[in-house]
Design an enzyme around this catalytic site. Sequence first.
Site, PDB file in Angstrom:
ATOM      1  N   LYS A  83      10.002  -5.267   1.466  1.00 52.04           N
ATOM      2  CA  LYS A  83       8.963  -4.734   2.316  1.00 52.04           C
ATOM      3  C   LYS A  83       7.684  -5.395   2.026  1.00 52.04           C
ATOM      4  O   LYS A  83       7.304  -5.352   0.951  1.00 52.04           O
ATOM      5  CB  LYS A  83       8.757  -3.247   2.067  1.00 52.04           C
ATOM      6  CG  LYS A  83       7.562  -2.600   2.717  1.00 52.04           C
ATOM      7  CD  LYS A  83       7.587  -0.980   2.291  1.00 52.04           C
ATOM      8  CE  LYS A  83       6.193  -0.511   2.964  1.00 52.04           C
ATOM      9  NZ  LYS A  83       6.133   0.928   2.535  1.00 52.04           N
ATOM     10  N   THR A 343       3.181   6.506  -0.486  1.00 49.74           N
ATOM     11  CA  THR A 343       2.600   6.671  -1.943  1.00 49.74           C
ATOM     12  C   THR A 343       3.287   7.652  -2.885  1.00 49.74           C
ATOM     13  O   THR A 343       2.777   7.786  -4.305  1.00 49.74           O
ATOM     14  CB  THR A 343       1.019   7.122  -1.893  1.00 49.74           C
ATOM     15  OG1 THR A 343       1.087   8.166  -0.746  1.00 49.74           O
ATOM     16  CG2 THR A 343       0.432   5.856  -1.184  1.00 49.74           C
TER      17      THR A 343
END
Length: 500
Positions: A83, A343
Amino acid sequence: MQETPPNTAVRRVVIAGGGTAGWMAAAGISRTLGPMLDIVLVESDEIPTVGVGEATIPTLVTFHRALGLDEREFMAATQATFKLGIRFADWKARGEEYVHSFGTTGKDHWSAGFQHFWHRGRSRGLAGDYGDYCLELRAALEDRFAHLPENGLNYAFHMDAGLYARYLRRFSESHGVRRIEGRIAEVQADRASGNIEALVLASGERIEGDLFIDCTGFRGLLIEQALGVGYEDWSHWLLCDSAIAVQTASVGPAVPYTRSTAREAGWQWRIPLQHRVGNGIVYASRYIDDAQARETLLANLQGERLVEPRTIRFRPGQRERTWHGNCVALGLASGFLEPLESTSIHLIQRGIIRLLQLFPAAGIRQTDVDEYNRQSREEIESIRDFVILHYKVTDRDDTPFWRACREMQVPDSLAHRIALFADSGRVFREGFELFAENSWVQVMLGQGLVPRSHHPTADLMDDAELSRFLGQIRERVARTLAQLPAHETYVRGYCPAAPV
C-alpha cells in the site's frame, strides 16, 4: 489526578482478548521482555473479533522489523499486498479525486516546506500537479511497486486481519506466550486498592496477574465494566457511527492503494488483498438507515460476494484514561476512530511501544501512568483532527450530511491548523503527532484548501531557477517510476500467498 496504589513487581502479564490488538501485544511484549515475564493471553473462540483493520500505514513496517519478522513470510501468510497511500474519490466534490500518499513530496528547505515552492511555481505557470513531485503517489496511480535501495519507497500493507492474528499467535507462542481458551465470566478486583487481581473464566478457572491488558474490544470488559473508566464521546465532530463490512472475490490485479469513496452520508472503502477484496461502508445512522447503507454498499461492489455483510456499531472517542491502576486498554477498548486513514493498527502498535518504554517492572508508579495517558491522549487527538479535516474542508453541500460536516464547529486545534495553512501554507508537526507536514498538505490541497500566500524563501528563485528546480524533481520521479514493475507482478514474485 487518580492515584495508583502501591504495587509489587510486575512478572505476570495477562492479556484479555485476542484478535489483532491482543496478539500484537503478546508479540511485542514477549519479543522484548519475554524471558522476564509470564505472559498469558485469554480468548474465546465463541466471541468474534471486529477484524476490519486490514489497511495499515508505514509504521507497521518498523514494528515488524523490531519484532524481527520476515516480511515475505508475513505477507504470504496474511495474503498481503503493498500500500502506497489512499485514493480519495468524491470527497472534495463529486467527480474529483486525490491521493494521500506515504511519500515525501518534492524537496524542502529548512525554512519552508516544498508546498511553498510549488505554490509560487503554480502562480507563475511553472508547476504541474502537486502529486507529480512524489514518487509514492505516482507509483500508486500507475499501479507500480518495488523495494528500492535505502528505503527509497515508503509503503505499508493491505492484509487479512484474521490471518494476521493467527500469524502473530504462532510467533508469540514461539516466544513463550500461553494461550488459554475461555470466556471471561468475572473480573475480580481488590476492594482496597482497586487493582485487578484475577480473571475468572466460565469454566471456573482463575487467571491471576500483576498487569492486565484489556483487548476486549468495544465492551471494555476490564477498563470500563470492571474499573469504571469513562469514555469521551467525539460524535459531535465525527458523525459516522456505523459500518457494514463484506468481502468479495478479486476481479482484477490488486492495486497498491486503498480506495475511499465519499457517499451520501459517509464513505466506502475498498482494500485489495491477494486472494480477495475487503469492502465496507462507514455511515452516519442519523442521516441514512441501515437498509439504505447496505443498498449503497452492495450497489457499488465489484466481484462476487464471499460472505454476508455484517453491521458494526461504534462510538467515536477515547477512553478518559487508557492506563488505570494495573490495567492498560489497547485497541477498541481504548477508543475508536473510523478507519478513514487506516490508523487503528497504528494506535495499537503505539500503545504497545509506549507500554514497553514505561514498563513497570519494579511496580506501577503514578508518574509512568500519567505519562502514558498524556502521550496517548495527545496522539489520538492529533489523529482525530486529521480525520475531521476530511469532512470539514469540502465543497460538498449536496446532502444534509455533508452540509452538517461543512457547518460544524471543529476543535480549536484543528481550526488553527486550517486557518494557518489557508493564510500562509504553513504546517507544523508537534509532540507525538503521527502525520507529518506532507500528509496535512496533501489532504488540505486535495480537499480544496489552497493557501493565499507562500514563504518568502520561494521568492528568492527567479523563474528560470524555480522551473529548473521543479523540473529536476519531476524528472527524477518519472525516471524512477519508469523502472518500477507492475505491483501485481512484484507481489507474485516476492510473496505469493500461502494456502489459507
